[in-house]
Design a protein around this motif. Structure first.
Motif, PDB file in Angstrom:
ATOM      1  N   GLU A   1     -12.399   1.064   0.838  1.00  0.00           N
ATOM      2  CA  GLU A   1     -12.223   1.594   2.188  1.00  0.00           C
ATOM      3  C   GLU A   1     -13.285   1.036   3.138  1.00  0.00           C
ATOM      4  O   GLU A   1     -12.970   0.605   4.255  1.00  0.00           O
ATOM      5  CB  GLU A   1     -12.309   3.120   2.150  1.00  0.00           C
ATOM      6  CG  GLU A   1     -12.179   3.784   3.514  1.00  0.00           C
ATOM      7  CD  GLU A   1     -12.404   5.288   3.458  1.00  0.00           C
ATOM      8  OE1 GLU A   1     -12.573   5.890   4.532  1.00  0.00           O
ATOM      9  OE2 GLU A   1     -12.445   5.850   2.339  1.00  0.00           O
ATOM     10  N   LEU A   2     -14.533   1.036   2.702  1.00  0.00           N
ATOM     11  CA  LEU A   2     -15.627   0.540   3.541  1.00  0.00           C
ATOM     12  C   LEU A   2     -15.464  -0.941   3.836  1.00  0.00           C
ATOM     13  O   LEU A   2     -15.630  -1.397   4.975  1.00  0.00           O
ATOM     14  CB  LEU A   2     -16.974   0.784   2.858  1.00  0.00           C
ATOM     15  CG  LEU A   2     -17.448   2.239   2.778  1.00  0.00           C
ATOM     16  CD1 LEU A   2     -18.705   2.331   1.927  1.00  0.00           C
ATOM     17  CD2 LEU A   2     -17.710   2.787   4.175  1.00  0.00           C
TER      18      LEU A   2
ATOM     19  N   SER B   1     -13.017  -4.379  -6.127  1.00  0.00           N
ATOM     20  CA  SER B   1     -13.321  -3.484  -5.013  1.00  0.00           C
ATOM     21  C   SER B   1     -13.485  -4.225  -3.697  1.00  0.00           C
ATOM     22  O   SER B   1     -13.371  -3.635  -2.625  1.00  0.00           O
ATOM     23  CB  SER B   1     -14.603  -2.700  -5.307  1.00  0.00           C
ATOM     24  OG  SER B   1     -15.755  -3.538  -5.181  1.00  0.00           O
TER      25      SER B   1
ATOM     26  N   ARG C   1     -23.810  -1.069   3.175  1.00  0.00           N
ATOM     27  CA  ARG C   1     -23.838   0.079   2.274  1.00  0.00           C
ATOM     28  C   ARG C   1     -24.167  -0.359   0.856  1.00  0.00           C
ATOM     29  O   ARG C   1     -23.796  -1.453   0.434  1.00  0.00           O
ATOM     30  CB  ARG C   1     -22.495   0.808   2.270  1.00  0.00           C
ATOM     31  CG  ARG C   1     -22.095   1.451   3.599  1.00  0.00           C
ATOM     32  CD  ARG C   1     -23.116   2.446   4.131  1.00  0.00           C
ATOM     33  NE  ARG C   1     -23.703   3.288   3.089  1.00  0.00           N
ATOM     34  CZ  ARG C   1     -23.117   4.370   2.566  1.00  0.00           C
ATOM     35  NH1 ARG C   1     -21.922   4.751   2.993  1.00  0.00           N
ATOM     36  NH2 ARG C   1     -23.718   5.067   1.622  1.00  0.00           N
TER      37      ARG C   1
ATOM     38  N   LYS D   1     -25.283   5.795   5.975  1.00  0.00           N
ATOM     39  CA  LYS D   1     -23.875   6.128   5.839  1.00  0.00           C
ATOM     40  C   LYS D   1     -23.130   5.874   7.141  1.00  0.00           C
ATOM     41  O   LYS D   1     -23.683   5.989   8.243  1.00  0.00           O
ATOM     42  CB  LYS D   1     -23.721   7.588   5.424  1.00  0.00           C
ATOM     43  CG  LYS D   1     -22.316   7.950   4.989  1.00  0.00           C
ATOM     44  CD  LYS D   1     -22.259   9.352   4.407  1.00  0.00           C
ATOM     45  CE  LYS D   1     -20.841   9.666   3.938  1.00  0.00           C
ATOM     46  NZ  LYS D   1     -20.739  11.018   3.340  1.00  0.00           N
TER      47      LYS D   1
ATOM     48  N   ASP E   1     -16.930   4.773  -7.508  1.00  0.00           N
ATOM     49  CA  ASP E   1     -16.751   4.645  -6.053  1.00  0.00           C
ATOM     50  C   ASP E   1     -15.771   3.542  -5.668  1.00  0.00           C
ATOM     51  O   ASP E   1     -15.829   3.020  -4.555  1.00  0.00           O
ATOM     52  CB  ASP E   1     -18.101   4.375  -5.388  1.00  0.00           C
ATOM     53  CG  ASP E   1     -19.033   5.570  -5.452  1.00  0.00           C
ATOM     54  OD1 ASP E   1     -18.542   6.698  -5.282  1.00  0.00           O
ATOM     55  OD2 ASP E   1     -20.238   5.378  -5.684  1.00  0.00           O
TER      56      ASP E   1
ATOM     57  N   ASP F   1     -12.514   3.334  -4.844  1.00  0.00           N
ATOM     58  CA  ASP F   1     -11.703   3.531  -3.640  1.00  0.00           C
ATOM     59  C   ASP F   1     -12.568   3.590  -2.382  1.00  0.00           C
ATOM     60  O   ASP F   1     -12.177   3.082  -1.324  1.00  0.00           O
ATOM     61  CB  ASP F   1     -10.873   4.811  -3.756  1.00  0.00           C
ATOM     62  CG  ASP F   1      -9.778   4.711  -4.804  1.00  0.00           C
ATOM     63  OD1 ASP F   1      -9.338   3.581  -5.092  1.00  0.00           O
ATOM     64  OD2 ASP F   1      -9.378   5.766  -5.337  1.00  0.00           O
ATOM     65  N   TYR F   2     -13.716   4.209  -2.501  1.00  0.00           N
ATOM     66  CA  TYR F   2     -14.639   4.320  -1.374  1.00  0.00           C
ATOM     67  C   TYR F   2     -15.129   2.942  -0.938  1.00  0.00           C
ATOM     68  O   TYR F   2     -15.157   2.618   0.251  1.00  0.00           O
ATOM     69  CB  TYR F   2     -15.809   5.212  -1.787  1.00  0.00           C
ATOM     70  CG  TYR F   2     -16.798   5.563  -0.702  1.00  0.00           C
ATOM     71  CD1 TYR F   2     -16.469   5.536   0.651  1.00  0.00           C
ATOM     72  CD2 TYR F   2     -18.092   5.940  -1.052  1.00  0.00           C
ATOM     73  CE1 TYR F   2     -17.388   5.879   1.621  1.00  0.00           C
ATOM     74  CE2 TYR F   2     -19.025   6.291  -0.084  1.00  0.00           C
ATOM     75  CZ  TYR F   2     -18.668   6.246   1.247  1.00  0.00           C
ATOM     76  OH  TYR F   2     -19.593   6.584   2.208  1.00  0.00           O
TER      77      TYR F   2
END
Length: 357
Positions: free
Chosen positions: A290-291, A323, A276, A267, A284, A286-287
């Motif tokens: 972001e990454l 994404s 990741r 992480k 996931d 949005d996550y």
């Protein structure tokens, strides 16, 4: 289905090169691409008598195993640039010989297909198949054999887009099946040893290469970024897709993956964080965005357990693409031959790699 992939090899490779090479420039970095690959890439179908036996025992679990793949070479010829390889530890050889599934088929009065004629399972070293005793048919029973196939293909196609390879280390105890040997630190070390026995340093994208002069790998990818695409063509990037305990074992005495071959799914905020693995692009979404925006490379999945293929549901794939996740895996880069479905995953024009910019 019999696919004559090699017949179209030159056309497929040329198309992939035109799409990626022409759209990329000197500023394009490794994390600017998006590729499609396969899940459990070595896997062959469970033979019919054994599958029907498993179906009667647990239909839901059996259906989740009802998929198979063409050979690694054919997948790469097709244009896939992500593979997943599962390994079992077997330093002395012979531990996984004579899987119970063969005996089950024999007890049913059926005849099994020929298996392991060359006695590969008796040789020392990492073995490669999906589930001990029941889902054991593999294009390459030895991890090292698969590596040699990948190297041979790469040597013939030296300008290919880097290939991302996820690694699962299988040691989960399953009821009524033989207990796998555990992935100790020594067992994890053997993965590096086998990879280095096949690939030269300049054929790999390693944590050391990406870290450069930075103190940590995470600092390097957040401040400097991943290597430029044109500088790492023809290479392979390996990732350990495992739980925290195994990751910590692999990290022992190797701060920020110094002198290691594999990246790990740590992480963000950890010194070794760079790659990741988030398998649900709907939950996931949005996550992942972001990454990716920060500079991490993310792998996600277009489908799982044959569910999407059975109902022709592309919603997860659409989310995966949107994404920005750089690596998207599927079991269906070609439609299933084991049940009726038209479900097939690819980018536009039947391609499997593209530049995101």
């Amino acid at each position: 289905m019999v696919l004559n992939i090699r017949k179209y090899k030159s056309v497929l490779l040329l198309l992939g090169c035109v799409l990626v090479c022409s759209w990329s420039d000197d500023s394009t970095r490794l994390n600017d691409i998006q590729v499609i690959g396969s899940h459990n890439s070595y896997k062959m179908a469970i033979e019919k008598p054994l599958f029907h036996y498993l179906l009667k025992k647990d239909s839901l679990r059996a259906k989740a195993l009802q998929y198979s793949h063409i050979s690694l070479e054919e997948q790469l010829d097709l244009g896939l640039r992500n593979l997943e390889l599962d390994v079992f530890y077997d330093p002395n050889g012979g531990y996984y010989s004579n899987p119970k599934g063969l005996k089950i088929v024999k007890k049913m009065g059926e005849e099994s297909k020929v298996f392991d004629e060359e006695n590969k399972l008796n040789k020392p070293g990492l073995k490669m198949f999906h589930i001990q005793d029941v889902d054991f048919r593999s294009h390459y029973l030895l991890f090292k054999d698969a590596l040699m196939v990948l190297k041979k293909w790469s040597d013939k196609n030296p300008n290919h887009t880097p290939i991302f390879i996820l690694m699962n280390t299988k040691d989960k105890r399953l009821k009524r099946l033989r207990k796998p040997l555990p992935f100790t630190t020594a067992a994890l070390n053997s993965i590096d040893v086998e990879i280095k026995s096949v690939f030269a340093k300049d054929q790999l994208i390693t944590p050391d290469l990406v870290r450069g002069d930075f103190t940590t790998l995470e600092e390097a990818i957040l401040k400097e970024g991943w290597p430029k695409l044109n500088e790492v063509k023809g290479r392979f990037l390996f990732v350990l897709d495992e739980n925290e305990d195994k990751i910590n074992r692999y990290l022992e005495n190797h701060f920020s993956l110094k002198n290691r071959i594999l990246f790990v799914n740590s992480k963000e905020g950890n010194p070794e964080a760079a790659f990741r693995i988030l398998n649900d692009p709907i939950k996931d979404f949005d996550y992942i965005k972001e990454l990716v925006g920060k500079g991490y490379i993310v792998r996600t999945r277009a489908d799982a357990d044959t569910k999407q293929a059975r109902i022709n549901d592309y919603s997860q794939f659409e989310k995966a693409k949107a994404s920005g996740a750089q690596v998207i895996s599927t079991d269906y880069y070609i439609p299933s031959t084991l049940f009726k479905s038209d479900y097939k995953i690819s980018f536009d024009n039947n391609t499997f790699e593209r530049i995101k910019k």
